[in-house]
Design a protein around this motif. Sequence first.
Motif, PDB file in Angstrom:
ATOM      1  N   TRP A 288      69.879  59.144   6.748  1.00 41.01           N
ATOM      2  CA  TRP A 288      68.770  58.564   5.988  1.00 41.01           C
ATOM      3  C   TRP A 288      67.539  58.511   6.877  1.00 41.01           C
ATOM      4  CZ3 TRP A 288      69.052  57.121   0.851  1.00 41.01           C
ATOM      5  CH2 TRP A 288      70.326  57.147   0.276  1.00 41.01           C
ATOM      6  N   ASP A 289      66.400  58.876   6.301  1.00 44.44           N
ATOM      7  CA  ASP A 289      65.156  58.868   7.065  1.00 44.44           C
ATOM      8  C   ASP A 289      63.991  58.783   6.080  1.00 44.44           C
ATOM      9  OD1 ASP A 289      64.278  59.216   9.980  1.00 44.44           O
ATOM     10  OD2 ASP A 289      62.953  60.619   8.945  1.00 44.44           O
ATOM     11  N   PHE A 290      62.769  58.651   6.622  1.00 43.86           N
ATOM     12  CA  PHE A 290      61.584  58.545   5.777  1.00 43.86           C
ATOM     13  C   PHE A 290      61.111  59.895   5.257  1.00 43.86           C
ATOM     14  CE2 PHE A 290      61.636  54.878   8.587  1.00 43.86           C
ATOM     15  CZ  PHE A 290      61.522  53.848   7.681  1.00 43.86           C
ATOM     16  N   GLY A 291      61.723  60.968   5.725  1.00 43.79           N
ATOM     17  CA  GLY A 291      61.452  62.303   5.223  1.00 43.79           C
ATOM     18  C   GLY A 291      62.755  63.075   5.116  1.00 43.79           C
ATOM     19  N   LYS A 292      62.802  64.034   4.205  1.00 45.05           N
ATOM     20  CA  LYS A 292      64.040  64.789   3.997  1.00 45.05           C
ATOM     21  C   LYS A 292      64.399  65.626   5.226  1.00 45.05           C
ATOM     22  CE  LYS A 292      64.201  65.085  -1.034  1.00 45.05           C
ATOM     23  NZ  LYS A 292      64.390  65.975  -2.199  1.00 45.05           N
ATOM     24  N   LYS A 293      63.401  66.122   5.921  1.00 46.19           N
ATOM     25  CA  LYS A 293      63.677  66.920   7.114  1.00 46.19           C
ATOM     26  C   LYS A 293      64.382  66.077   8.169  1.00 46.19           C
ATOM     27  CE  LYS A 293      61.421  69.991  10.436  1.00 46.19           C
ATOM     28  NZ  LYS A 293      60.121  70.588  10.862  1.00 46.19           N
ATOM     29  N   GLY A 294      63.859  64.881   8.406  1.00 48.33           N
ATOM     30  CA  GLY A 294      64.492  64.003   9.382  1.00 48.33           C
ATOM     31  C   GLY A 294      65.875  63.565   8.944  1.00 48.33           C
ATOM     32  N   ALA A 295      66.057  63.321   7.631  1.00 46.70           N
ATOM     33  CA  ALA A 295      67.374  62.934   7.122  1.00 46.70           C
ATOM     34  C   ALA A 295      68.377  64.068   7.302  1.00 46.70           C
ATOM     35  CB  ALA A 295      67.265  62.545   5.649  1.00 46.70           C
ATOM     36  N   GLY A 296      67.937  65.307   7.087  1.00 46.36           N
ATOM     37  CA  GLY A 296      68.825  66.452   7.281  1.00 46.36           C
ATOM     38  C   GLY A 296      69.279  66.602   8.717  1.00 46.36           C
ATOM     39  N   HIS A 297      68.359  66.370   9.660  1.00 45.32           N
ATOM     40  CA  HIS A 297      68.721  66.460  11.075  1.00 45.32           C
ATOM     41  C   HIS A 297      69.704  65.357  11.462  1.00 45.32           C
ATOM     42  CE1 HIS A 297      65.153  69.114  11.483  1.00 45.32           C
ATOM     43  NE2 HIS A 297      65.878  69.650  12.429  1.00 45.32           N
ATOM     44  N   LYS A 298      69.501  64.152  10.929  1.00 39.96           N
ATOM     45  CA  LYS A 298      70.435  63.062  11.231  1.00 39.96           C
ATOM     46  C   LYS A 298      71.810  63.343  10.640  1.00 39.96           C
ATOM     47  CE  LYS A 298      67.013  59.366  11.739  1.00 39.96           C
ATOM     48  NZ  LYS A 298      66.521  58.063  11.218  1.00 39.96           N
ATOM     49  N   ALA A 299      71.835  63.929   9.436  1.00 43.46           N
ATOM     50  CA  ALA A 299      73.114  64.268   8.823  1.00 43.46           C
ATOM     51  C   ALA A 299      73.850  65.320   9.653  1.00 43.46           C
ATOM     52  CB  ALA A 299      72.885  64.775   7.401  1.00 43.46           C
TER      53      ALA A 299
END
Length: 349
Positions: A288-299
């Motif tokens: 989970w993140d404030f942007g989809k790109k950051g959320a994808g990297h965390k996933a």
Amino acid sequence: MPKRKNPDTAKQPPTIQDTTKRERAPKRQKSSPSSSSPPSSSSDFSPLTLCTKWTTKELTLSKSTLPPLPPILDPTLETAALTHSGCKKNAQDLSYERLEWIGDVYLELIASELVYSTFSTIPEGEMSRRRELLIRNSTLSAFSVRYGLDKRANFPEEFQLAGRPKGSTANAKRKEKALADIFEAYVGAIIRSDPKNGYRNAVNWLKALWGPLLEQEVKVEEGGGRLIDKETNPKVRLEQLIGASHVRIEYRDLPGTGQRFVDKQPQFGIGVFFTGWGEEGVLLGEGWDFGKKGAGHKAAERACEHPVLTRLVERKRAFKGARAIAREGEERKGEGGEDGGVIKVQRGV
């Protein structure tokens, strides 16, 4: 006779109309340059020139002491910035609610310019989160207390601010909102009371005040920020570990993405799903993140730590080994066929 009168009339003084025409021309010439060029004091109000980026050197100097509170040059505005509407002496008097409205705009503008100037490697969602950290009620109300504005403010007794013992109806959230409002009103009064230097003073003060809140982020930015290369990109690393032409690594939106909020900013959820090597639609990780790109990297980072990954890596390694053996056998078979053809030709000869 008419010819003799012409020289005489030419020598007569000019009429009022002629004088007006002659005087108006130079006035237009003088006024045109000033109208085309902005006044010299306009640079004092430019966010682009005043809101320069934070540096770790500045933060080291500013975090040790609380920057001095800029004065409000107009006593009327100073009183209004610290007066609740319920405590006005006269109906026409100003209160902090009106100054809070314009101060809120100034704060958001200054915070936006400082974040934009400092952080060039982060996505827009992360920029919004950092701006919200600076201007949210909990941050501003804490500043009001640190500067003693709560003790200087004129609030109704119900708020129990500045040591008032009687009122108890205002809950903690209302008190926090009121303290944040007077901080915004104070900022508005600083700028409105000093048209020449008020904005500059507010920017310098807020930059020093806010800086320590983002000290760690500034250090990361100066060290290269969040620019992700192929060696550190978790998506690339996951692909290298278990990826192949006949497997699927999918990044999908999770339920509730964009609907849960942190610091009033929506968060996006991304899940990594894997199909291949004997597995079907396995959720390897979510972020989970404030942007989809950051959320994808965390996933992807979570996926690289999933227990099943070891088994998938072994299966990929075994597959690659079996394929290498099969390819080597095909190559040997091909080479043997060529040799056999040569022998046949030689025997035919």
